[in-house]
Design a protein around this motif. Sequence first.
Motif, mmCIF file in Angstrom:
data_model
loop_
_atom_site.group_PDB
_atom_site.id
_atom_site.type_symbol
_atom_site.label_atom_id
_atom_site.label_comp_id
_atom_site.label_asym_id
_atom_site.label_seq_id
_atom_site.Cartn_x
_atom_site.Cartn_y
_atom_site.Cartn_z
ATOM 1 N N PRO A 25 0.848 -1.483 0.092
ATOM 2 C CA PRO A 25 0.360 0.496 -0.231
ATOM 3 C C PRO A 25 0.859 1.066 -0.124
ATOM 4 O O PRO A 25 0.967 2.457 -0.424
ATOM 5 C CB PRO A 25 -0.734 -0.276 1.581
ATOM 6 C CG PRO A 25 -0.481 -1.169 1.587
ATOM 7 C CD PRO A 25 0.769 -1.858 1.240
ATOM 8 N N GLY A 26 1.865 0.917 0.540
ATOM 9 C CA GLY A 26 3.246 2.273 1.006
ATOM 10 C C GLY A 26 3.474 2.705 -0.377
ATOM 11 O O GLY A 26 4.073 4.043 -1.150
ATOM 12 N N LYS A 27 3.728 1.786 -1.071
ATOM 13 C CA LYS A 27 4.620 1.732 -2.271
ATOM 14 C C LYS A 27 3.454 2.135 -3.532
ATOM 15 O O LYS A 27 4.129 3.044 -4.013
ATOM 16 C CB LYS A 27 5.295 0.475 -2.967
ATOM 17 C CG LYS A 27 6.055 -0.223 -2.862
ATOM 18 C CD LYS A 27 6.312 -1.184 -2.998
ATOM 19 C CE LYS A 27 7.402 -2.638 -2.620
ATOM 20 N NZ LYS A 27 7.815 -3.943 -2.500
ATOM 21 N N ALA A 28 2.415 2.061 -3.550
ATOM 22 C CA ALA A 28 1.194 2.783 -4.273
ATOM 23 C C ALA A 28 1.070 4.009 -3.810
ATOM 24 O O ALA A 28 0.577 5.088 -5.073
ATOM 25 C CB ALA A 28 -0.390 1.314 -4.538
ATOM 26 N N PHE A 29 0.969 4.017 -2.939
ATOM 27 C CA PHE A 29 0.564 5.514 -2.066
ATOM 28 C C PHE A 29 1.349 6.314 -2.907
ATOM 29 O O PHE A 29 1.235 7.624 -3.675
ATOM 30 C CB PHE A 29 0.183 5.289 -0.858
ATOM 31 C CG PHE A 29 0.364 6.766 0.082
ATOM 32 C CD1 PHE A 29 -0.904 7.991 -0.167
ATOM 33 C CD2 PHE A 29 1.624 7.560 0.387
ATOM 34 C CE1 PHE A 29 -0.889 9.393 0.009
ATOM 35 C CE2 PHE A 29 1.130 9.463 0.778
ATOM 36 C CZ PHE A 29 -0.107 9.796 0.366
ATOM 37 N N LEU A 30 3.157 5.749 -3.013
ATOM 38 C CA LEU A 30 4.238 7.311 -3.254
ATOM 39 C C LEU A 30 4.166 6.831 -5.064
ATOM 40 O O LEU A 30 4.086 8.557 -5.218
ATOM 41 C CB LEU A 30 5.114 6.236 -2.905
ATOM 42 C CG LEU A 30 5.399 6.418 -1.575
ATOM 43 C CD1 LEU A 30 7.186 5.676 -1.663
ATOM 44 C CD2 LEU A 30 6.290 7.767 -1.171
ATOM 45 N N LEU A 31 3.256 5.964 -5.468
ATOM 46 C CA LEU A 31 3.629 5.961 -6.989
ATOM 47 C C LEU A 31 2.546 6.762 -8.006
ATOM 48 O O LEU A 31 3.069 8.143 -8.085
ATOM 49 C CB LEU A 31 2.774 4.982 -8.027
ATOM 50 C CG LEU A 31 2.586 4.637 -9.067
ATOM 51 C CD1 LEU A 31 4.058 4.971 -10.136
ATOM 52 C CD2 LEU A 31 2.542 2.985 -9.601
ATOM 53 N N GLU A 32 1.106 7.090 -6.538
ATOM 54 C CA GLU A 32 0.262 7.863 -7.248
ATOM 55 C C GLU A 32 0.653 9.407 -6.047
ATOM 56 O O GLU A 32 0.109 10.313 -7.270
ATOM 57 C CB GLU A 32 -1.270 7.504 -5.837
ATOM 58 C CG GLU A 32 -2.060 8.667 -6.326
ATOM 59 C CD GLU A 32 -3.501 8.132 -5.647
ATOM 60 O OE1 GLU A 32 -4.009 9.419 -4.625
ATOM 61 O OE2 GLU A 32 -3.841 7.096 -5.185
ATOM 62 N N THR A 33 1.382 9.409 -5.715
ATOM 63 C CA THR A 33 1.458 10.904 -4.866
ATOM 64 C C THR A 33 2.822 11.521 -6.618
ATOM 65 O O THR A 33 2.751 12.922 -6.813
ATOM 66 C CB THR A 33 2.246 10.644 -3.596
ATOM 67 O OG1 THR A 33 1.215 10.078 -2.830
ATOM 68 C CG2 THR A 33 2.924 12.918 -3.564
ATOM 69 N N SER A 34 3.316 10.989 -6.966
ATOM 70 C CA SER A 34 4.460 11.121 -7.862
ATOM 71 C C SER A 34 3.837 11.681 -8.967
ATOM 72 O O SER A 34 4.068 12.435 -9.760
ATOM 73 C CB SER A 34 5.433 10.030 -8.005
ATOM 74 O OG SER A 34 5.319 8.834 -8.560
ATOM 75 N N GLN A 35 3.069 11.017 -9.828
ATOM 76 C CA GLN A 35 2.089 10.749 -10.526
ATOM 77 C C GLN A 35 1.450 11.845 -10.919
ATOM 78 O O GLN A 35 1.219 12.846 -11.654
ATOM 79 C CB GLN A 35 1.062 9.768 -11.472
ATOM 80 C CG GLN A 35 2.439 8.606 -11.468
ATOM 81 C CD GLN A 35 1.640 7.054 -11.586
ATOM 82 O OE1 GLN A 35 0.581 6.825 -11.135
ATOM 83 N NE2 GLN A 35 2.032 6.051 -11.866
ATOM 84 N N LEU A 36 -0.484 12.551 -9.690
ATOM 85 C CA LEU A 36 -0.561 13.609 -9.104
ATOM 86 C C LEU A 36 0.592 14.483 -9.343
ATOM 87 O O LEU A 36 0.023 15.563 -9.987
ATOM 88 C CB LEU A 36 -0.803 12.876 -7.570
ATOM 89 C CG LEU A 36 -2.435 12.453 -8.131
ATOM 90 C CD1 LEU A 36 -2.652 12.376 -6.846
ATOM 91 C CD2 LEU A 36 -3.708 12.869 -9.036
ATOM 92 N N VAL A 37 1.627 14.811 -8.610
ATOM 93 C CA VAL A 37 2.660 16.193 -8.845
ATOM 94 C C VAL A 37 2.897 16.292 -10.179
ATOM 95 O O VAL A 37 3.444 17.401 -10.305
ATOM 96 C CB VAL A 37 3.764 16.139 -7.959
ATOM 97 C CG1 VAL A 37 4.543 16.654 -7.830
ATOM 98 C CG2 VAL A 37 3.264 15.893 -6.066
ATOM 99 N N ALA A 38 3.067 14.549 -11.057
ATOM 100 C CA ALA A 38 3.864 15.334 -12.650
ATOM 101 C C ALA A 38 2.401 15.540 -13.055
ATOM 102 O O ALA A 38 2.802 16.592 -14.272
ATOM 103 C CB ALA A 38 4.103 13.957 -12.849
ATOM 104 N N ALA A 39 1.849 15.208 -12.776
ATOM 105 C CA ALA A 39 0.470 16.095 -13.955
ATOM 106 C C ALA A 39 0.476 16.934 -13.423
ATOM 107 O O ALA A 39 0.096 17.975 -14.608
ATOM 108 C CB ALA A 39 -1.396 14.904 -12.889
ATOM 109 N N ALA A 40 0.177 17.932 -12.383
ATOM 110 C CA ALA A 40 -0.125 19.101 -11.765
ATOM 111 C C ALA A 40 0.688 19.932 -11.872
ATOM 112 O O ALA A 40 0.184 20.963 -12.902
ATOM 113 C CB ALA A 40 -0.193 19.771 -9.979
ATOM 114 N N LYS A 41 1.922 19.667 -12.741
ATOM 115 C CA LYS A 41 3.552 20.240 -12.921
ATOM 116 C C LYS A 41 2.933 20.227 -14.719
ATOM 117 O O LYS A 41 3.061 21.814 -14.888
ATOM 118 C CB LYS A 41 4.501 19.691 -12.231
ATOM 119 C CG LYS A 41 4.986 20.262 -11.205
ATOM 120 C CD LYS A 41 6.254 19.138 -11.521
ATOM 121 C CE LYS A 41 6.657 19.874 -9.452
ATOM 122 N NZ LYS A 41 8.274 18.914 -9.451
ATOM 123 N N ALA A 42 2.420 18.936 -15.157
ATOM 124 C CA ALA A 42 2.227 19.471 -17.031
ATOM 125 C C ALA A 42 0.777 19.703 -16.686
ATOM 126 O O ALA A 42 0.696 20.266 -17.754
ATOM 127 C CB ALA A 42 2.401 18.425 -16.778
#
Length: 255
Positions: free
Chosen positions: A189-206
């Motif tokens: 669950p922690g790995k999935a959370f970290l992945l989602e977090t990084s993807q959301l930040v990348a989407a926001a920046k883009a």
Amino acid sequence: MTPLRLLLPFLVSVSLSACAAGPDQLAHDLQKAFQAGDIDAALKLGKFDSAPAPMQFGFLRAVDSCASADIVCTVSIQPLDDEYKSRQAAQAKAGMEISIEPLGLVQIETKAKDGSSHGTMRMPYAEVGGRTVLVTQRFSAAQLSIERNTSNDALLKNAVENNMLGAEMKSSANWQASATPLPAGGGEPGKAFLLETSQLVAAAKAADPDAAMRASGPRSILFVDKDSFDGKPIDMAKRKRGLRAQSVRFLDKVE
């Protein structure tokens, strides 16, 4: 009609070159920015680095809402009143502080053209260096220390008690006994959370609402979807404003 009254207590540290020359000019600039849904223009009136994320989110959501064709927004200058003073006193007890005493309030009223809803948002202003700027509150150093040193267990307990995780968990007297602690690092669950977090930040920046939707999976993200609750399509400009508002609540660093 659904009434909503919201007082946003966030700190606005402003660049004087971008500030209005007086309260009327400040109101004029805000009216123009809000009506156009121009987040950049609105943010030029202040720097929100010290404001808690929910307060920044409320401000940006207001800018987004006022750009809607079915919403009418009116900005006006109001005096400090007993309601504001009472809220300020309560917030001080909750660990909030204000850097400069406000002189008055900027009030933004939003009304749906069909009369289905209306709202009021009020933000204090003050004179700083001969310029009129938005000012309000931030966490005190003592409160920041408390927030940063609160344990995960205490955060979880507070979330359950305040119904942030659903009524079912709050009503369950033995939820702690049935909960399974995660291993160090959070496990899968922690790995999935970290992945989602990084993807959301990348989407926001883009500025990519579709990428944000994919990253959030079945939970989706409010204000960013392609369609509204009633099935009507949402244009890309509004979706991008929604993502930008949501992004101030994304975690950009998880340890």
